[in-house]
Write a protein that holds these residues in place. Sequence first.
Motif, short mmCIF file in Angstrom:
data_model
loop_
_atom_site.label_atom_id
_atom_site.label_comp_id
_atom_site.label_asym_id
_atom_site.label_seq_id
_atom_site.Cartn_x
_atom_site.Cartn_y
_atom_site.Cartn_z
N GLN A 39 4.75 43.58 5.32
CA GLN A 39 5.24 44.63 6.42
C GLN A 39 4.86 44.37 7.84
O GLN A 39 3.64 43.87 7.85
CB GLN A 39 5.05 46.24 6.02
N ILE A 40 5.69 44.34 8.80
CA ILE A 40 5.19 44.06 10.05
C ILE A 40 4.53 45.41 10.78
O ILE A 40 4.97 46.49 10.88
CB ILE A 40 6.40 43.95 10.82
N ALA A 41 3.34 45.05 11.20
CA ALA A 41 2.55 46.23 11.93
C ALA A 41 2.93 46.03 13.46
O ALA A 41 3.06 47.29 14.13
CB ALA A 41 1.16 45.97 11.69
N LEU A 42 2.92 44.94 14.01
CA LEU A 42 3.43 44.77 15.39
C LEU A 42 3.94 43.49 15.69
O LEU A 42 3.68 42.53 14.85
CB LEU A 42 2.00 44.61 16.18
N LEU A 43 4.91 43.19 16.40
CA LEU A 43 5.90 42.02 16.84
C LEU A 43 5.82 41.98 18.26
O LEU A 43 6.58 42.84 19.04
CB LEU A 43 7.25 42.00 16.11
N GLU A 44 5.27 40.90 18.91
CA GLU A 44 5.57 40.68 20.25
C GLU A 44 6.30 39.29 20.46
O GLU A 44 6.16 38.46 19.65
CB GLU A 44 3.86 40.14 21.07
N VAL A 45 7.13 39.46 21.54
CA VAL A 45 7.91 38.13 21.90
C VAL A 45 7.55 38.14 23.45
O VAL A 45 7.25 38.61 24.49
CB VAL A 45 9.38 38.65 21.97
N TRP A 46 7.13 36.47 23.44
CA TRP A 46 6.74 36.24 24.92
C TRP A 46 7.67 35.12 25.52
O TRP A 46 8.07 34.40 24.75
CB TRP A 46 5.25 35.61 24.74
N GLY A 47 7.83 35.15 26.89
CA GLY A 47 8.48 34.08 27.36
C GLY A 47 7.52 33.38 28.26
O GLY A 47 6.31 33.34 28.38
N PHE A 48 8.04 32.42 29.24
CA PHE A 48 7.36 31.39 30.05
C PHE A 48 7.83 31.81 31.36
O PHE A 48 8.89 31.69 31.73
CB PHE A 48 7.40 30.00 29.61
N LYS A 49 6.70 32.02 32.39
CA LYS A 49 6.97 32.05 33.62
C LYS A 49 5.97 30.93 34.30
O LYS A 49 4.91 30.50 34.03
CB LYS A 49 6.62 33.51 34.08
#
Length: 472
Positions: free
Chosen positions: A457-467
């Motif tokens: 079960q997912i407690a937290l999901l982060e999506v990161w990009g690149f700058k």
Amino acid sequence: MAVDCGVFVDWSQMGDVSHDAAPGKTEYKDLKELKQHARSGQWAKNHSQRSAVYQQPLKALPCRTVTPDAAVYRDIVGNSNSKRNPSAYPLPEFVDGTAVPCYCLKTESVGSVHAVISCIAGQFPDISYCPSLPAVTALLLHWSADEAQCFESVSRMLACNEPGRRLLDQTFLAYQSACMTFGDLVHKYCPSAHKLMVATATDVLEVQNLFLCFYSNFLIVKYAYCLHVLSRQNVQLAVNADNFSSEIVSAKEIRDIWSWIPERYALCQPELLNCFINMVCDVLFRFYSHCEGYEPTLMLIRTTDGEVCGAFLSTDWEERKRGGNKLSFFGTGECFVFKMKPEMERYEWVVIKHPELANASQAADDEPEQTGANDNGGPQALEKPATEPSQLSPFLSARHFNLNSRNTSMFMAGNIDSIIIGGGEGNALYIDSELNHGRTERCLTFDNPPLCAESFQIALLEVWGFKDAMLQ
């Protein structure tokens, strides 16, 4: 030494560059001062000074214990500054047919470049691909007193053994990575030059070769600065701990992840695109809307059991729309999955470690793009003439390969019902439409074990990009 340099140069092409001016300052103990003088054109019109300055960093390079020097060249080839016949010194196969550029050298000096490279080939049998060597050798001959000194300079660049420093790429994959990295930098910071090179070139490969010629010159002039920016050793420096904030990983852990990413993103700073937690409606739609337009992306997951895993995804999620409503895989061999807690491990595309599973075959630019899906929803491998596995490039998408098993090319997929990373007999990561539950199992694409508990079960999901870190 400096006063003897320039014997190979055609001075009628050098404009107002001085041949016989006093060399001026040539000793630099302060690296910052050296870089300032390089940037300001301090040596632009003084050939003797530039010759003396360039020899300093070359002689200071840490090299293998046994590195061929000028004496070796004199023993093997001799040391003649007279005209040599290039045909007597054929270029080795690893330069891939690259011709020797003149760079304002005398016509007869081309034979000297051939002689130096021919001797290099005999002393460095481990080189498999180095098309930039003719350009680098021709440039170094400008500032060498004789062929032997040029040979020693090139040898030191090839034999540099300091961890993280790679002055001359000596394999196909390393060469292609350098092309793409430098090309990205030119596109970002010198767009007019980039536009000119692209307009001048007749195909993609020629664009890459132009980038490498400029890259080689840039490397010699400011090698210390260039290495600081581009070397794998310093890729982690792009992550600014003061500006980084994640609820899943620490700054140290994100640096570890950053050390895995492709080199051409070395100057990029992680940028949080969104954080998903306890959302109840349109969750997957929001995921896609925040990720579209970003390439690549990094997904981080923390489970309710405290385990951490994730994936580096090379392709814009908008690509999923090409398959319509049908779930179809896309992406490239640069994708990878990983786990961070309780232990850290990365799992790359299985073909990278086992190139026998595929034969790389880059599609011709003038052929229409063929698309399709296999029985498992993955991309259809095209029938193309194969090249050697040693020239396998993970930058290419699966359609460029003759894959022995289609299941080894299933990188990423998504629709309104789920997100899938990795395929073939299982999924490295499967996440439901509410980004709430998931499962992980071994898949053929990454040959990975379960990245955490198989059902989680997912407690937290982060999506990161690149700058761009240089604009910070």
